[in-house]
Write a protein that holds these residues in place. Structure first.
Motif, PDB file in Angstrom:
ATOM      1  N   VAL A  84       0.576  -1.270   0.175  1.00 44.54           N
ATOM      2  CA  VAL A  84      -0.270   0.412  -0.205  1.00 44.54           C
ATOM      3  C   VAL A  84       0.793   1.146   0.035  1.00 44.54           C
ATOM      4  N   GLN A  85       0.297   2.192  -0.614  1.00 43.09           N
ATOM      5  CA  GLN A  85       1.684   2.780  -1.546  1.00 43.09           C
ATOM      6  C   GLN A  85       0.853   4.255   0.098  1.00 43.09           C
TER       7      GLN A  85
ATOM      8  N   GLN B 107      -8.469   2.542   5.612  1.00 44.08           N
ATOM      9  CA  GLN B 107      -8.287   1.980   4.569  1.00 44.08           C
ATOM     10  C   GLN B 107      -7.205   1.110   4.317  1.00 44.08           C
ATOM     11  N   TYR B 108      -6.562   1.059   4.669  1.00 41.68           N
ATOM     12  CA  TYR B 108      -5.495   0.306   3.988  1.00 41.68           C
ATOM     13  C   TYR B 108      -6.031  -1.186   4.400  1.00 41.68           C
ATOM     14  N   LEU B 109      -6.785  -1.539   5.543  1.00 40.21           N
ATOM     15  CA  LEU B 109      -7.063  -2.209   5.486  1.00 40.21           C
ATOM     16  C   LEU B 109      -8.359  -3.045   4.999  1.00 40.21           C
ATOM     17  N   GLU B 110      -9.126  -1.932   3.858  1.00 39.72           N
ATOM     18  CA  GLU B 110      -9.874  -1.686   2.578  1.00 39.72           C
ATOM     19  C   GLU B 110      -9.458  -2.921   1.672  1.00 39.72           C
ATOM     20  N   ASP B 111      -8.265  -2.071   1.522  1.00 42.06           N
ATOM     21  CA  ASP B 111      -7.446  -2.097   0.487  1.00 42.06           C
ATOM     22  C   ASP B 111      -7.115  -3.642   0.867  1.00 42.06           C
TER      23      ASP B 111
ATOM     24  N   VAL C 102      -0.149  -4.479   4.128  1.00 37.60           N
ATOM     25  CA  VAL C 102      -0.886  -5.425   4.394  1.00 37.60           C
ATOM     26  C   VAL C 102      -0.899  -6.484   4.619  1.00 37.60           C
ATOM     27  N   ASN C 103      -0.569  -7.380   5.638  1.00 39.69           N
ATOM     28  CA  ASN C 103      -0.903  -8.463   5.969  1.00 39.69           C
ATOM     29  C   ASN C 103      -2.686  -8.921   5.775  1.00 39.69           C
ATOM     30  N   ILE C 104      -2.580 -10.199   4.902  1.00 39.75           N
ATOM     31  CA  ILE C 104      -4.401 -10.454   5.557  1.00 39.75           C
ATOM     32  C   ILE C 104      -4.901 -11.861   5.488  1.00 39.75           C
TER      33      ILE C 104
ATOM     34  N   GLU D  81       6.040  -3.588   7.416  1.00 45.80           N
ATOM     35  CA  GLU D  81       7.335  -3.600   6.783  1.00 45.80           C
ATOM     36  C   GLU D  81       7.466  -5.643   6.213  1.00 45.80           C
ATOM     37  N   LYS D  82       7.596  -4.960   4.643  1.00 44.43           N
ATOM     38  CA  LYS D  82       7.060  -6.801   3.957  1.00 44.43           C
ATOM     39  C   LYS D  82       7.938  -7.446   5.140  1.00 44.43           C
TER      40      LYS D  82
END
Length: 197
Positions: free
Chosen positions: A9-10, A29-33, A89-91, A109-110
């Motif tokens: 996510v940028q 918003q990041y979670l939604e992405d 974002v890890n989901i 972080e990655k």
């Protein structure tokens, strides 16, 4: 942990608040992405017999149903400042019910060397025609089980006894004597009280 999806996510300049870090609301918003990307990712090995590996979870939902977020819980662990590199974002899925399921997330972080926030969301499968919950199909359940992992280990959980007892008497214009005294008694006893608003 089972398969999870990692989404870059940028960070946008507008995500930063007056304190110089990503605003707490922006994390939703990041979670939604992350959810949208997972729903549209080809199922691959998560495809049940009778569905193709190029289909997505969104394809399994179809046009007659939709997914509705019913709950979010988020814990902020470290400030995230503006930078040109993406955050990740890890989901994954943490729970399956009859018509509902929960996602777990980390924003970090990655390589997970820093986790800025962790969260969970409750999602319900709903009929567009009736607006009522609909049971997960076998194909939907199969895909979600592929992403099934551990629940999110929140550092602090809500304090349910005080919150439940105080909530009916709590006023948004200053609270109640019950809520204030319960919180004060808890502090005196050396514990932390959190009253939900």
């Amino acid at each position: 942990m089972a398969t999870m999806i990692q989404i870059p996510v940028q960070i946008r300049f507008g995500d930063i608040d007056s304190y110089g870090h990503v605003n707490n609301v922006t994390y939703l918003q990041y979670l939604e992405d992350g959810r949208v990307q997972l729903f549209h990712t080809p199922l691959g090995a998560a495809a049940a017999p009778g569905t193709g590996p190029d289909e997505s979870f969104d394809d399994l939902v179809g046009e007659d149903l939709y997914t509705l977020v019913g709950r979010h819980e988020i814990e902020y662990l470290a400030p995230l400042v503006f930078r040109p590199e993406p955050v990740f974002v890890n989901i994954w899925v943490t729970r399956l019910g009859g018509s509902s399921f929960e996602f777990g997330y980390t924003v970090g972080e990655k390589d997970d060397s820093v986790i800025y926030a962790q969260a969970s969301s409750g999602v319900v499968m709903v009929s567009r025609l009736t607006g009522r919950p609909v049971r997960l199909s076998a194909h939907q359940r199969h895909a979600l089980e592929t992403w099934l992992g551990d629940p999110v280990s929140f550092r602090r959980r809500p304090w349910p006894d005080a919150a439940v007892e105080a909530a009916p008497n709590f006023s948004p214009t200053g609270g109640s004597a019950t809520a204030r005294s319960t919180a004060a008694d808890s502090r005196a006893a050396g514990s932390t009280a959190r009253v939900r608003s």
